[in-house]
Design a protein around this motif. Sequence first.
Motif, PDB file in Angstrom:
ATOM      1  N   GLY A 285       0.914  -1.096  -0.106  1.00  0.00           N
ATOM      2  CA  GLY A 285       0.073  -0.123   0.161  1.00  0.00           C
ATOM      3  C   GLY A 285       0.860   1.186   0.006  1.00  0.00           C
ATOM      4  N   THR A 286       1.862   1.281   0.822  1.00  0.00           N
ATOM      5  CA  THR A 286       2.963   2.485   0.837  1.00  0.00           C
ATOM      6  C   THR A 286       3.404   2.759  -0.648  1.00  0.00           C
ATOM      7  OG1 THR A 286       4.709   1.301   1.655  1.00  0.00           O
ATOM      8  CG2 THR A 286       3.397   2.145   3.279  1.00  0.00           C
ATOM      9  N   ILE A 287       4.000   1.535  -1.332  1.00  0.00           N
ATOM     10  CA  ILE A 287       4.444   1.778  -2.500  1.00  0.00           C
ATOM     11  C   ILE A 287       3.597   2.320  -3.595  1.00  0.00           C
ATOM     12  CG2 ILE A 287       5.473   0.325  -4.248  1.00  0.00           C
ATOM     13  CD1 ILE A 287       6.824  -1.565  -2.414  1.00  0.00           C
ATOM     14  N   ILE A 288       2.282   1.700  -3.565  1.00  0.00           N
ATOM     15  CA  ILE A 288       0.993   2.265  -4.206  1.00  0.00           C
ATOM     16  C   ILE A 288       0.958   3.796  -4.079  1.00  0.00           C
ATOM     17  CG2 ILE A 288      -1.417   2.395  -4.940  1.00  0.00           C
ATOM     18  CD1 ILE A 288      -1.265  -0.792  -4.274  1.00  0.00           C
ATOM     19  N   ALA A 289       1.231   4.128  -2.974  1.00  0.00           N
ATOM     20  CA  ALA A 289       1.108   5.682  -2.615  1.00  0.00           C
ATOM     21  C   ALA A 289       2.399   6.587  -3.160  1.00  0.00           C
ATOM     22  CB  ALA A 289       1.052   5.903  -0.991  1.00  0.00           C
ATOM     23  N   GLU A 290       3.338   5.885  -3.032  1.00  0.00           N
ATOM     24  CA  GLU A 290       4.477   6.262  -3.718  1.00  0.00           C
ATOM     25  C   GLU A 290       4.259   6.667  -5.257  1.00  0.00           C
ATOM     26  OE1 GLU A 290       8.170   4.217  -3.206  1.00  0.00           O
ATOM     27  OE2 GLU A 290       8.789   5.131  -1.197  1.00  0.00           O
TER      28      GLU A 290
ATOM     29  N   ASP B 274       4.479  10.046  -7.391  1.00  0.00           N
ATOM     30  CA  ASP B 274       5.416   9.834  -8.531  1.00  0.00           C
ATOM     31  C   ASP B 274       5.018  10.415  -9.579  1.00  0.00           C
ATOM     32  OD1 ASP B 274       7.744   9.053  -7.001  1.00  0.00           O
ATOM     33  OD2 ASP B 274       7.656   7.051  -7.554  1.00  0.00           O
ATOM     34  N   LEU B 275       3.524   9.932 -10.026  1.00  0.00           N
ATOM     35  CA  LEU B 275       2.861  10.484 -10.994  1.00  0.00           C
ATOM     36  C   LEU B 275       2.407  11.747 -10.821  1.00  0.00           C
ATOM     37  CD1 LEU B 275       0.525   7.567 -11.745  1.00  0.00           C
ATOM     38  CD2 LEU B 275       2.280   7.962 -13.263  1.00  0.00           C
TER      39      LEU B 275
ATOM     40  N   LEU C  19      -1.779   2.684   1.647  1.00  0.00           N
ATOM     41  CA  LEU C  19      -1.896   3.891   0.934  1.00  0.00           C
ATOM     42  C   LEU C  19      -2.306   5.292   1.408  1.00  0.00           C
ATOM     43  CD1 LEU C  19      -2.275   4.763  -2.043  1.00  0.00           C
ATOM     44  CD2 LEU C  19      -4.882   4.055  -2.007  1.00  0.00           C
ATOM     45  N   VAL C  20      -3.225   5.146   2.691  1.00  0.00           N
ATOM     46  CA  VAL C  20      -3.491   6.447   3.358  1.00  0.00           C
ATOM     47  C   VAL C  20      -2.380   6.843   4.419  1.00  0.00           C
ATOM     48  CG1 VAL C  20      -5.945   5.998   3.027  1.00  0.00           C
ATOM     49  CG2 VAL C  20      -4.779   5.133   5.043  1.00  0.00           C
TER      50      VAL C  20
END
Length: 330
Positions: free
Chosen positions: A122-127, A131-132, A213-214
């Motif tokens: 989830g933290t990597i998805i947030a990263e 980045d986007l 993610l949050v």
Amino acid sequence: MKKIVIVLVKYIISFGLGAFLVWWSLKGLTVQDKADIKTALLRARFWLLIPVFLILLTSHLFRSIRWRQMVRSMGYDPPLFHLVCGLFVGYLGNQLIPRAGEILRCTVVARPNKIPPEKLIGTIIAERVIDLMCLAILSVIVFFAEYDVIKQYASEIFAKAESNVEKGGSSRWITIVIIVAVIALCVYLLRRFRKTKWGTILNRVAKGMWEGLVSIGKVKNKFLFILYTVLIWGCYVISTWLGCFALQETAGLSITTGVALLIFGTVGIIIAPGGLGAYPIAIQKTLTLYNINENIGLAVGWLLWLAQFIFTIVFGTLAYIFITTSKKKK
């Protein structure tokens, strides 16, 4: 067996695409073109790779520190050393199998620190979301800063997009209806599936990913989080721009050109594993906007790609050795 076949197919397709792009970038070159590229590479200032490596190392350190902020917000406190090693091992994994590096990165950190892997994912998805956003912001900056250079190409792109929308007619509404129907069907099936055993397991995993993610909103010092983000992308820009100084023909390019190279080069990395084939082409096509000879542009593209590839292989391997050795000692 089925999973192995799927992984092999993805592996073959990804590297097949990379091999095709390498072939495509070289197939139209004459003997003289190849000689010019070889000459350009031979007279390159390879000593500039040292400061480029140092800047990239700094960017990865900032990314690891920022990652620790996100992980700490969930109640875990892994050593920074583990996070740095996990980051490098993940990049190394992406060179072999696309997107496998994210899973490998989570595994390296999750096991010794007893952190649920789905939370780290989830933290990597947030990263990736951050980045986007950064990439989008840089794209807007480059668009206005280099408007005189890219306005012709931008006009052509917008004209084609506008033409496609106008020609869509009723087919646009049909497409929208189909998309809405598919989303509604997926929501219905998910609600039915949620009550099953596997649905319960996936629901737990989804909650863990959502918590990761949050985690951005829960970091204690948001100013530092934003500062690390700026420093990460600042290092990316400087390392790319500094790489242009390796050749005399591109040594006079501005830092905004370095930002443009970073943006289009990142797209090349997304297309193929590690940017194999796609990255040099993206750099070449971008440099042609600045009246740089195509052969020189391709030489710069391969030089920048080679620097990143060597960096990833060397430090990714060292990180794997260090993290493995530390586990054995424990």
